[in-house]
Design a protein around this motif. Structure first.
Motif, short mmCIF file in Angstrom:
data_model
loop_
_atom_site.label_atom_id
_atom_site.label_comp_id
_atom_site.label_asym_id
_atom_site.label_seq_id
_atom_site.Cartn_x
_atom_site.Cartn_y
_atom_site.Cartn_z
N ARG A 265 68.33 11.10 -30.64
CA ARG A 265 67.11 10.64 -29.98
C ARG A 265 65.86 11.26 -30.62
NH1 ARG A 265 68.35 12.52 -25.57
NH2 ARG A 265 69.53 10.73 -24.77
N CYS A 268 64.80 9.33 -33.68
CA CYS A 268 64.18 8.06 -33.30
C CYS A 268 62.74 8.25 -32.85
CB CYS A 268 65.00 7.39 -32.20
SG CYS A 268 66.64 6.86 -32.71
N GLU A 269 62.48 9.30 -32.09
CA GLU A 269 61.12 9.54 -31.62
C GLU A 269 60.20 9.98 -32.75
OE1 GLU A 269 61.59 12.39 -28.55
OE2 GLU A 269 62.42 10.97 -27.08
N GLN A 272 59.88 6.91 -34.96
CA GLN A 272 59.57 5.68 -34.21
C GLN A 272 60.54 4.56 -34.59
OE1 GLN A 272 55.42 5.09 -35.17
NE2 GLN A 272 54.73 6.62 -33.68
#
Length: 754
Positions: A265, A268-269, A272
């Motif tokens: 995660r 991904c952050e 983006q």
């Protein structure tokens, strides 16, 4: 024992032995919680298999029933211990609490109690009949199960099912080598499951023979091999959510063709990204060409990591490492993205502060180079203007009547240098009232701003505070539209403290210089007066001694003709002679005091010889009063560094006083001795003594401790004062003891310089 009976006995007993070895294996790893849980599981299998082996070998129904009950000490513990092991092994030990452990063991203990008391209620075995199996050739039981048996079976299956789910989750989410060990353990779980289901459903081709303990042993052997081969009790698999999703760093797992196999995660952050599993890294990170370039660069080079600005405000430390399989071939790549934005911002902030402190130190050194107030003010204002790029500025100093402009930079029209203007003038006056620095971004919006420099946009006004008192104001202005920055304002506040200290030091130096000049003038005046006094004393003493010599000469002539005078005339002449002698003594003491104030000449002195010589000078005076003088001096020399004339004066004064104030037939004891590193001289007499109320002022100049017995004894009151000053000049101290009507002891002690 039949052949088949022996084979089943041997298998069951071998199972017990294998389980015992597994228990020993778990005991060797008892430092880990999973090791203890596995040991408990293996012990339960050992008990089950051991009593089951003897139950098979027995041909007595009563013995078989007893052994069947004993087997349940192991049977009821297998499922709970396996479930606890699975919790520890899969990294879920946080679920295990004391209350939950008690809850896990409640039903097994209840079942064990029901089994042991089955003869009373038949809740576990409703009916148990034994008969000889013709095919196998040994006694076997035919059982009708009760409610507690099915309760135990259901409970055991639930625990086994939860343990299986935990292991399956690890097998799906763990890293590759941990997936293998978890998958093997998961497979081993199904072996006893299958055998127990066959036994419970009575589909066993061997009839009522329960092969579950043997199946558990086979599973345990397989698990033992996994534990030994993969050191599983030391390396517990951790769920993917714990090892990857819990990381703050971005993690991308890629295969050898650079396709994304996994991503957490955080990655991904940071990048983006959404739904990029299975895509190539070029497709997923196409909008970050610099990151792609760095990725391939790190793969080709020996460098393990580097930094990159991903986008505005985000700085990453990028690390790439190759993942190898168990035979050493590359199996993929691990891309780690560590967000170092906050660290970089902190480093920049620290670097900026270090630069400011270095600049502040340089400015402080320049300000402190001079103690001239004008130079200090000029350096301080110039430094502040240069550091802030101000277009104008000034420094004022606070006085009683107002504030005086002492230094200025820029074109101030109505504020001439050196002029005094009110304290409550504009924004400066506001800062003086509040004592707090102000940063005015837009001066046009401030009603207190006084327009003196055209086009001013921003203003900073900082009080110069020393010892919690405002001594001045530092004012800076700029015509730049962007104005000052908050960092500049904070820096100026730090600089103001240095400037205030430097100004205070310069002012103090100026004041001290003025005081020093005054003191020097006063010193020269006092020195001239002192010289005049000395000259006057010497001249007066010389003239007085000449006059007294003439007077004494005429008085001696008169005494020659005393037979021609009347008794009254003789009395008058004797009185004049006595007064002349007293005046001579006063002149002598004044000259001695004057000589003491001159610089002493220190040289080696033998105090033993000095004391003996001085005592010899006064033996005639003592004999005239019939006084007995005793001496106590060492036989060896005692050398010190001192002024011989002054020390002789001190010793003489003490001896003369003893002679004067001791009545006829009295005794005087004079001693000289050393003690440690001190020389001690004493004069003890049996004289009149000194009243206690007069002892405090004995060493004051011109003080005489008169009593009824000593009222007629002449003296100037300077002797003891002179003794004290001489001894102090020799770094010593005087002392005395006196009892009125009994006598006195006077003396001194000075350091020895051998």
């Amino acid at each position: 024992m039949s052949w088949w009976q022996f084979i089943y006995f041997f298998l069951a007993f071998a199972s017990a032995g294998m389980s015992g070895w597994l228990a020993y294996f778990g005991w060797r790893r008892r430092r880990s919680e999973s090791g203890l849980a596995f040991m408990l599981f293996a012990c339960a299998l050992t008990i089950w298999s051991f009593f089951y082996a003897f139950e098979i070998s027995s041909n007595s129904p009563a013995t078989k029933l007893t052994l069947s009950k004993l087997m349940y000490f192991g049977i009821v513990a297998v499922a709970p211990s396996w479930f606890i092991f699975a919790l520890y092994y899969t990294g879920n030990s946080h679920w295990i609490t004391r209350r939950r452990l008690v809850g896990i063991w409640v039903i097994p203990l209840l079942i064990l109690c029901l089994v042991l008391t089955n003869d009373w209620h038949h809740l576990h075995w409703r009916e148990l009949l034994y008969s000889t199996d013709e095919r196998l050739g040994f006694l076997r039981g035919d059982v009708q199960y009760g409610a507690s048996f099915w309760l135990h079976t259901l409970y055991a299956y639930v625990l086994m099912l939860m343990a299986t789910a935990l292991l399956a989750r690890v097998a799906l989410n763990a890293v590759r080598h941990q997936q293998r060990q978890a998958s093997l353990i998961l497979i081993s779980v199904f072996i006893p499951w299958a055998s127990n289901i066959i036994y419970v459903t009575r589909t066993n081709p061997l009839g009522g023979l329960d092969i579950t303990p043997m199946a558990f042993t086979v599973a345990g052997a397989l698990i033992g091999w996994v534990l030994v081969r993969f050191r599983a009790l030391e390396n517990i698999p951790i769920a993917r959510e714990t090892i990857i999703e819990g990381l703050a760093d971005g993690i991308l797992l890629l295969d050898c063709d650079h396709f994304i196999l996994d991503i957490n995660r955080a990655a991904c952050e940071l990048c983006q990204l959404e739904d990029v599993l299975g895509e190539s890294i070029e497709q997923a990170l196409y909008q970050y060409p610099k990151l792609l370039q760095l990725y391939h660069q790190l793969l080709k080079s020996k460098q393990s990591s580097d930094e990159i600005t991903l986008r505005d405000g985000v700085i990453l430390n990028v690390a790439v490492s190759t993942i190898y399989n168990y035979i050493g071939d590359p199996a993929g790549y691990l891309l780690i993205l560590h967000d170092i934005t906050q660290r970089k911002q902190a480093e920049e902030k620290i670097a900026r502060h270090v630069a400011e402190l270095r600049t502040l130190r340089e400015i402080d050194a320049r300000i402190s180079e001079s103690l001239d107030i004008t130079a200090v003010l000029d350096t301080a204002l110039t430094s502040a203007v240069q550091m802030t790029r101000a277009t104008a500025g000034f420094i004022t100093l606070i006085e009683e009547e107002g504030q005086r402009l002492v230094q200025a930079h820029g074109h101030y029209k109505t504020l001439p240098l050196g002029e005094l203007f009110p304290k409550h003038f504009g924004i400066v006056g506001r800062v003086i009232r509040t004592g707090k620095a102000e940063f005015v971004r837009d001066v046009t919006a401030d009603a207190d701003y006084y327009v003196d420099v055209q086009d001013t946009c921003s203003e900073m006004v900082v009080p110069l505070i020393a010892h919690e008192k405002i001594i001045g104001i530092l004012n800076l202005e700029t015509s730049r539209p962007s104005g000052f920055k908050i960092e500049q304002f904070e820096f100026v506040k730090l600089l103001a403290g240095r400037i205030a200290t430097a100004i205070e030091n310069a002012q103090l130096y100026t004041t001290l210089q003025a005081k020093l000049e005054e003191l020097q003038k006063l010193y020269h005046q006092v020195k001239n007066l002192e010289q005049m006094k000395t000259d006057m004393i010497r001249i007066a003493s010389h003239d007085l001694r000449n006059l007294l010599a003439n007077i004494r000469g005429y008085l001696d002539l008169l005494q020659i003709d005393r037979d021609l005078m009347t008794e009254d005339h003789v009395m008058y002449v004797n009185m004049m002679v006595a007064q002349a002698i007293r005046m001579e003594q006063i002149i002598k003491d004044i000259l001695s005091l004057e000589r003491y104030q001159a610089e002493a000449v220190f040289e080696p002195i033998d105090m033993r010889l000095l004391v003996l010589a001085t005592v010899a000078d006064y033996e005639d005076q003592a004999d005239q009063k019939s006084l007995t003088i005793t001496l106590d001096v060492p036989s060896t020399p005692i050398e010190i560094e001192g002024d011989q004339a002054q020390l002789r004066e001190a010793i003489s004064n003490l001896i003369v006083n003893a002679i004067k104030y001791t009545p006829a037939e009295g005794q005087i004891h004079i001693s000289l001795q050393t003690q440690a590193d001190r020389l001690i001289f004493k004069v003890k007499d049996t004289g009149y003594g000194i009243p206690e109320d007069k002892q405090a002022k004995l060493f004051s100049p011109f003080f005489r401790a008169k009593s009824e017995e000593t009222a007629e004894i002449e003296g100037t009151g300077l002797g003891l004062h002179l003794v004290k000053n001489i001894i102090q000049r020799h770094h010593g101290q005087v002392f005395f003891e006196s009892v009125y009507t009994q006598g006195s002891t006077f003396g001194f002690e000075i350091p020895l310089n051998r």
